[in-house]
Scaffold this motif. Structure first.
Motif, mmCIF file in Angstrom:
data_model
loop_
_atom_site.group_PDB
_atom_site.id
_atom_site.type_symbol
_atom_site.label_atom_id
_atom_site.label_comp_id
_atom_site.label_asym_id
_atom_site.label_seq_id
_atom_site.Cartn_x
_atom_site.Cartn_y
_atom_site.Cartn_z
ATOM 1 N N PHE A 98 0.805 -1.217 0.000
ATOM 2 C CA PHE A 98 0.000 0.000 0.000
ATOM 3 C C PHE A 98 0.839 1.268 0.000
ATOM 4 O O PHE A 98 0.555 2.205 -0.738
ATOM 5 N N GLN A 109 -8.565 -12.625 4.023
ATOM 6 C CA GLN A 109 -8.568 -11.333 4.696
ATOM 7 C C GLN A 109 -7.366 -10.484 4.279
ATOM 8 O O GLN A 109 -7.498 -9.287 4.023
ATOM 9 N N SER A 138 -5.604 -10.712 1.514
ATOM 10 C CA SER A 138 -5.702 -10.313 0.109
ATOM 11 C C SER A 138 -6.713 -9.187 -0.088
ATOM 12 O O SER A 138 -6.605 -8.398 -1.028
ATOM 13 N N GLN A 139 -7.711 -9.101 0.794
ATOM 14 C CA GLN A 139 -8.732 -8.068 0.653
ATOM 15 C C GLN A 139 -8.439 -6.814 1.474
ATOM 16 O O GLN A 139 -9.189 -5.838 1.398
ATOM 17 N N ALA A 140 -7.350 -6.839 2.269
ATOM 18 C CA ALA A 140 -7.009 -5.646 3.047
ATOM 19 C C ALA A 140 -6.859 -4.467 2.098
ATOM 20 O O ALA A 140 -6.204 -4.568 1.050
ATOM 21 N N ASP A 141 -7.465 -3.352 2.467
ATOM 22 C CA ASP A 141 -7.528 -2.202 1.573
ATOM 23 C C ASP A 141 -6.499 -1.132 1.907
ATOM 24 O O ASP A 141 -6.286 -0.214 1.142
ATOM 25 N N ASN A 142 -5.841 -1.249 3.053
ATOM 26 C CA ASN A 142 -4.838 -0.266 3.444
ATOM 27 C C ASN A 142 -3.943 -0.868 4.518
ATOM 28 O O ASN A 142 -4.178 -1.985 5.001
ATOM 29 N N LEU A 145 -13.834 -6.514 2.727
ATOM 30 C CA LEU A 145 -12.700 -5.628 3.007
ATOM 31 C C LEU A 145 -11.916 -6.097 4.232
ATOM 32 O O LEU A 145 -11.635 -5.343 5.146
ATOM 33 N N SER A 146 -11.600 -7.392 4.239
ATOM 34 C CA SER A 146 -10.787 -8.081 5.249
ATOM 35 C C SER A 146 -11.522 -8.348 6.551
ATOM 36 O O SER A 146 -10.985 -9.035 7.424
ATOM 37 N N SER A 154 -15.664 -6.794 -7.648
ATOM 38 C CA SER A 154 -14.789 -5.745 -7.133
ATOM 39 C C SER A 154 -13.609 -6.316 -6.366
ATOM 40 O O SER A 154 -12.657 -5.605 -6.064
ATOM 41 N N GLN A 177 -5.534 -1.834 8.012
ATOM 42 C CA GLN A 177 -6.234 -3.116 8.043
ATOM 43 C C GLN A 177 -5.263 -4.278 8.155
ATOM 44 O O GLN A 177 -5.505 -5.247 8.888
ATOM 45 N N GLU A 183 -13.710 -7.228 -3.348
ATOM 46 C CA GLU A 183 -13.807 -6.790 -1.966
ATOM 47 C C GLU A 183 -14.700 -7.698 -1.124
ATOM 48 O O GLU A 183 -14.851 -7.489 0.066
#
Length: 611
Positions: free
Chosen positions: A429, A520, A522-526, A557-558, A578, A529, A580
């Motif tokens: 990120f 979780q 792989s879907q972390a957005d930042n 989103l995790s 998406s 997280q 997510e």
């Protein structure tokens, strides 16, 4: 090694001043270095007599002779030629081409030709060296132009990986990495990891010199061509640096090595003076043995033609503190440890995406080896905190044990530190800005290990509103068995069906949660997280109970959203494109934990039928 959650943690994605050397005020300023004329490669001819300079011992460079044998066109790649030379003189004929000599300047009639940088095979009866033309090295004169100057060249990594594929076994002269204060066992433990990052053979050394935060002290001797120079990896109670030789100094700009250092590309590596104790002669591989001194600047480029940097400001390094102590089985200071204060080690570590996590793990292991409490069969308690600018702290807490000398707990602890810190430091990120790394390790010279021998429910058929007790039989390693229990009340209105009850240590939970954790992560957005996920990881010193049911849920989103109504789940699943949302066939309804201060291994799954 018996370890509760190590494999789960390692599954995460690649996932250290004071100026001590100030010259007396009465000493006159040192003279500025003389301007040196450059001899372009086009003028180099076989048979030319040359003079080279390097330090064999101490800090004073010595001259030796060289004969130009020829120019090997395109030997390092398209448009990248190498000058072949025979080195002569009593010193060099005794040692041959030694590790640490890379960068030694070569002059013809006072004009700088290049840097001794490559050697031809091993066990040679003559000192034959490859010389990198100085005009190639001067292409590193500006950070902006350096990338363009070598953009079309073959990767230095591929060259270092297979030097036999180029110029008939010509190899870059090794820049020996000296780890002052590092125990041999730590070097052995991390030898393969260090080699994979291009550090080659790392050897123990003598006392480290002082460091300074802003270039040479006023009136101190200037750095000159032929002097030893080092790329610093770590300073403090243990120092590490890769040592080579200065080729050319132009104002505050310095060129060295004649080949890449331990990394390639744009760099931000501390530049340090060095001292050579002696040059150890060997038929197979002679090497210079030395130490790093004060920090005087920053290397900003490490490319195929060499390394370059600026004397003056030094880059920021990351502060690492490792505290060591001894505990007894109850957690109090042991009699042997009570007589001595807690040992505290202070370091500063290179801030580099690939090297920092490994260096932190290596220095942590070295710190423990350097205390009186280390034993192969022991238990280690880790509590750590890594401060990050603008983000929550990364928390490292767990227990590790080894029941045999061949399975030391130290290995798992340092690998966890490396992988968990690496997962954040190398995240996808943003660049993580580390304020501090603080690790506390307490030791017990016995195994603190218990096994779940059985789980006994009072019933396996239950109605909503009823309680079920799960009695857990635990047997410590070489100890007497005892029991702990969980009590679960089935909620009123719970639909009929089967609940899966997992009771055991973190290793059991890790096996069932690995895929979920992967989703979780792989879907972390930042970065926040990702840190949250790591801080929530189970620890091996607790007994867990978890109830799951095959009922629709999702990872969004995790975050896990269990037991979703069908309409909500259908809406979320409709947004799967998406990336997510990930649907879950089984979700967790309830969980509990009991801290036991022992590593808990094993467990079982019991089906509980709700009527």
């Amino acid at each position: 090694m018996i370890r509760g959650v190590s494999h789960l943690r390692l599954a995460l994605p690649a996932l250290l001043t004071l100026a001590l050397s100030v010259a007396p005020a009465a000493e006159p300023p040192a003279p500025a270095p003389e301007r040196v004329e450059i001899m372009p490669l086009s003028e180099v001819r076989p048979g030319m007599r040359a003079t080279a300079r390097t330090v064999f011992e101490g800090d004073r460079s010595e001259e030796f002779q060289a004969e130009i044998l020829g120019v090997m066109d395109n030997s390092l790649g398209p448009g990248q030629s190498l000058i072949l030379a025979r080195l002569t003189g009593p010193r060099v004929e005794f040692t041959g081409v030694a590790a640490g000599m890379s960068g030694s300047p070569v002059y013809v009639e006072g004009r700088l030709v290049g840097a001794i940088s490559y050697r031809l095979g091993t066990f040679l009866k003559e000192a034959i060296a490859g010389v990198t033309p100085i005009e190639y090295m001067l292409e590193l004169g500006s950070d902006e132009g350096a990338g363009a100057a070598v953009a079309s060249l073959p990767s230095p990594e591929s060259f270092l990986r297979d030097p036999g594929a180029f110029a008939g076994r010509l190899e870059p002269i090794e820049a020996p990495v000296v780890a002052v204060g590092a125990p041999a066992r730590a070097l052995q433990l991390f030898a393969e990891d260090l080699a994979r990052l291009g550090l080659g053979t790392v050897v123990p050394g003598g006392a480290a010199g002082p460091t300074t935060g802003g270039g040479p002290a006023p009136g101190s001797n200037p750095v000159r061509p032929g002097d030893p120079i080092a790329m610093q990896l770590a300073t403090g109670d243990i120092s590490m640096g890769a040592t080579g030789t200065v080729t050319h100094v132009d104002g505050n700009r310095l060129y060295a090595f004649g080949h890449p250092g331990f990394l390639y590309g744009a760099a931000d590596v501390p530049m340090a003076r060095a001292e050579i104790y002696l040059t150890l002669a060997s038929v197979q591989a002679s090497t210079k043995m030395g130490r790093t001194l004060d920090t005087i600047g920053t290397f900003t480029q490490s490319r195929l033609p060499g390394i370059a940097g600026v004397m003056g400001p030094v880059p920021r390094m990351l502060p690492l503190t490792v505290r060591m102590g001894g505990l007894d089985m109850a957690g109090a200071a042991s009699p042997g440890a009570a007589a001595a204060p807690e040992r505290v080690f202070h370091y500063e570590v290179l801030d580099h995406r690939d090297f920092t996590p490994l260096l932190v793990a290596f220095l942590t292991a070295s710190s423990l080896f350097n205390t009186p409490w280390y034993a192969d069969e022991m238990t280690l308690s880790l509590s750590g905190r890594i401060g990050l600018e603008g983000h929550p702290d990364l928390i490292l807490n767990d227990l590790y044990t080894g029941i045999a000398a061949s399975q030391p707990a130290l290995v798992d602890l340092t690998r966890d530190v490396q992988s968990l810190f690496g997962a954040v430091f190398q995240n996808r990120f943003e660049r993580a800005k580390v304020r501090s790394i603080d690790l506390k390790i307490d030791t017990v010279e016995r195994a603190r290990l218990s096994f779940v021998e059985g789980v006994y429910p009072t019933r396996t058929e239950v109605d909503p509103g009823e309680e079920v007790e799960f009695r857990v039989l635990i047997r410590p390693f070489r100890g007497d068995a005892y029991t702990r229990k969980f009590v679960y009340r089935v909620p009123e209105g719970c639909p009929e069906g089967t609940l899966n009850v997992f009771v055991g240590g973190a290793n059991l939970m890790g096996a069932s949660e690995r895929n979920l954790l992967g989703r979780q992560v792989s879907q972390a957005d930042n970065l926040d997280q990702l840190i949250t996920l790591i801080n929530r990881l189970r620890t091996s010193d607790k007994l867990y109970m978890k109830l799951t049911r095959r009922i629709g849920g999702a990872v969004v989103l995790s975050e896990v959203m269990p037991a979703l109504p069908p309409s909500v789940l259908a809406t979320l699943v409709g947004n799967r494109g998406s990336g997510e949302v990930t649907p879950l066939a089984e979700t967790t309804l309830h969980e509990e934990e009991i801290p036991l201060g022992q590593i808990i291994v094993g467990g079982t799954m019991i089906p509980l039928n709700v009527r």
